[in-house]
Structures are given as C-alpha cells and as structure tokens.
Write a protein that holds these residues in place. Structure first.
Motif, PDB file in Angstrom:
ATOM      1  N   UNK A  18       0.853  -1.119   0.017  1.00 19.54           N
ATOM      2  CA  UNK A  18       0.112  -0.081  -0.022  1.00 19.54           C
ATOM      3  C   UNK A  18       0.891   1.192  -0.011  1.00 19.54           C
ATOM      4  N   UNK A  19       0.868   2.156  -0.918  1.00 22.25           N
ATOM      5  CA  UNK A  19       1.713   3.178  -1.051  1.00 22.25           C
ATOM      6  C   UNK A  19       1.376   4.218   0.279  1.00 22.25           C
ATOM      7  N   UNK A  20       2.449   4.526   0.897  1.00 20.47           N
ATOM      8  CA  UNK A  20       2.553   5.431   2.106  1.00 20.47           C
ATOM      9  C   UNK A  20       1.833   6.576   1.756  1.00 20.47           C
ATOM     10  N   UNK A  21       0.970   7.130   2.604  1.00 21.65           N
ATOM     11  CA  UNK A  21       0.318   8.512   2.376  1.00 21.65           C
ATOM     12  C   UNK A  21       0.507   9.397   3.543  1.00 21.65           C
ATOM     13  N   UNK A  22       0.712  10.852   3.075  1.00 16.51           N
ATOM     14  CA  UNK A  22       0.928  11.774   4.221  1.00 16.51           C
ATOM     15  C   UNK A  22      -0.019  12.773   4.231  1.00 16.51           C
ATOM     16  N   UNK A  23      -0.194  13.065   5.362  1.00 11.43           N
ATOM     17  CA  UNK A  23      -1.448  14.207   5.305  1.00 11.43           C
ATOM     18  C   UNK A  23      -0.894  15.599   5.543  1.00 11.43           C
ATOM     19  N   UNK A  24      -1.543  16.424   4.867  1.00  3.21           N
ATOM     20  CA  UNK A  24      -1.079  17.738   5.067  1.00  3.21           C
ATOM     21  C   UNK A  24      -2.276  18.271   6.187  1.00  3.21           C
ATOM     22  N   UNK A  67      -5.918  18.556   5.658  1.00  3.40           N
ATOM     23  CA  UNK A  67      -6.441  19.207   4.643  1.00  3.40           C
ATOM     24  C   UNK A  67      -6.788  17.976   3.495  1.00  3.40           C
ATOM     25  N   UNK A  68      -5.627  17.246   3.186  1.00  3.80           N
ATOM     26  CA  UNK A  68      -5.612  16.265   2.092  1.00  3.80           C
ATOM     27  C   UNK A  68      -4.759  15.309   2.349  1.00  3.80           C
ATOM     28  N   UNK A  69      -4.420  14.224   1.708  1.00  3.56           N
ATOM     29  CA  UNK A  69      -3.395  13.229   1.713  1.00  3.56           C
ATOM     30  C   UNK A  69      -2.825  13.078   0.395  1.00  3.56           C
ATOM     31  N   UNK A  70      -1.628  12.957   0.256  1.00  4.43           N
ATOM     32  CA  UNK A  70      -0.752  12.794  -0.999  1.00  4.43           C
ATOM     33  C   UNK A  70       0.415  11.758  -0.603  1.00  4.43           C
ATOM     34  N   UNK A  71       1.104  11.516  -1.707  1.00  4.60           N
ATOM     35  CA  UNK A  71       2.405  10.879  -1.409  1.00  4.60           C
ATOM     36  C   UNK A  71       3.336  11.784  -0.654  1.00  4.60           C
ATOM     37  N   UNK A  72       4.260  11.420  -0.077  1.00  2.00           N
ATOM     38  CA  UNK A  72       5.321  12.217   0.630  1.00  2.00           C
ATOM     39  C   UNK A  72       5.660  13.597   0.128  1.00  2.00           C
ATOM     40  N   UNK A  78       3.279  20.477  -1.290  1.00  2.00           N
ATOM     41  CA  UNK A  78       1.814  21.559  -1.166  1.00  2.00           C
ATOM     42  C   UNK A  78       1.949  22.236   0.041  1.00  2.00           C
ATOM     43  N   UNK A  79       2.526  21.765   1.126  1.00  2.00           N
ATOM     44  CA  UNK A  79       2.585  22.341   2.597  1.00  2.00           C
ATOM     45  C   UNK A  79       3.572  23.572   2.279  1.00  2.00           C
ATOM     46  N   UNK A  80       4.637  23.421   1.423  1.00  2.00           N
ATOM     47  CA  UNK A  80       5.764  24.312   1.547  1.00  2.00           C
ATOM     48  C   UNK A  80       4.875  25.648   0.522  1.00  2.00           C
TER      49      UNK A  80
END
Ligand code: TYC
Length: 101
Positions: A18-24, A67-72, A78-80
């Motif tokens: 499962x691809x690891x996801x990161x939250x913003x 806000x949303x989840x994406x790949x790292x 996006x956070x930057x």
C-alpha cells in the motif's frame, strides 16, 4: 520421490504494498485572516469555496485540520507552497505534514 527429483519452491507472491500516504495539516493561528486561508486552500489544494471554508473553520475551532493526503513528496511540496503564500503576505499561516498510520 527419489533424492534426485527437483522440488520447486512455491512461487513467492509479489505483495502489492500500500503506498504510504502523508497528511497535509493546517494549523490555526490568531493572525491570518479567514478569507486568506480560504484563498490559499483554493489555490494550492483546488478546493471549492465551500470546502475551503469548512476546512478553515475546522482548523479555527479545533486548532488543526487535515486538508488532504498525498504521497510524501507531493504533501511536502503543497505544504511548502501554501505556507509560503502566507509568508509572502507576512502571515504566520502554517501547513505541516504527518505520515498516515
Ligand atoms: N484564527 C484566524 C482568525 O481568527 C483564522 C484562521 C483559521 C487562521 C484557520 C489559520 O488555519 C487557520 N483570523
């Protein structure tokens, strides 16, 4: 079966990781105007005005909101970008990233 018979190992299955996801995560602060948070959420996360308004209000009332989840890499970029939009206007608006469990 004699000693010379070849015994094949059962095929090892390729596990679909499962691809690891990161939250913003959007953090509340006391200075950034509400309209500006809504504008950043629309510009960087492609939210409608209604979506952006409810995420902004959730962060405002609870202290933080996912806000949303994406790949790292995408989450960090996006956070930057979103944090930088605030900095350009002199606001302390902050977006962080967190690995999803
Ligand atoms: N709390 C800010 C205000 O009252 C608005 C705000 C909401 C700022 C959400 C940041 O993530 C935030 N002006």
């Amino acid at each position: 079966m004699s000693d010379q018979d070849t015994v094949l190992k059962p095929e090892t299955k390729a596990k679909a990781e499962r691809p690891k996801l990161w939250k913003v995560v959007l953090l509340n602060d006391d200075f950034t105007p509400r309209y500006f948070v809504v504008k950043v959420l629309g510009a960087i996360f492609r939210m409608t005005e209604d979506e952006a308004m409810s995420v902004m209000m959730a962060a405002h009332q609870q202290g933080a909101c996912v806000v949303a989840v994406f790949t790292k890499e995408i989450a960090e970029e996006k956070a930057r970008q979103a944090t930088e939009m605030g900095q350009r206007e002199g606001y302390p608006l902050t977006f962080t990233t967190e690995r999803e469990d």
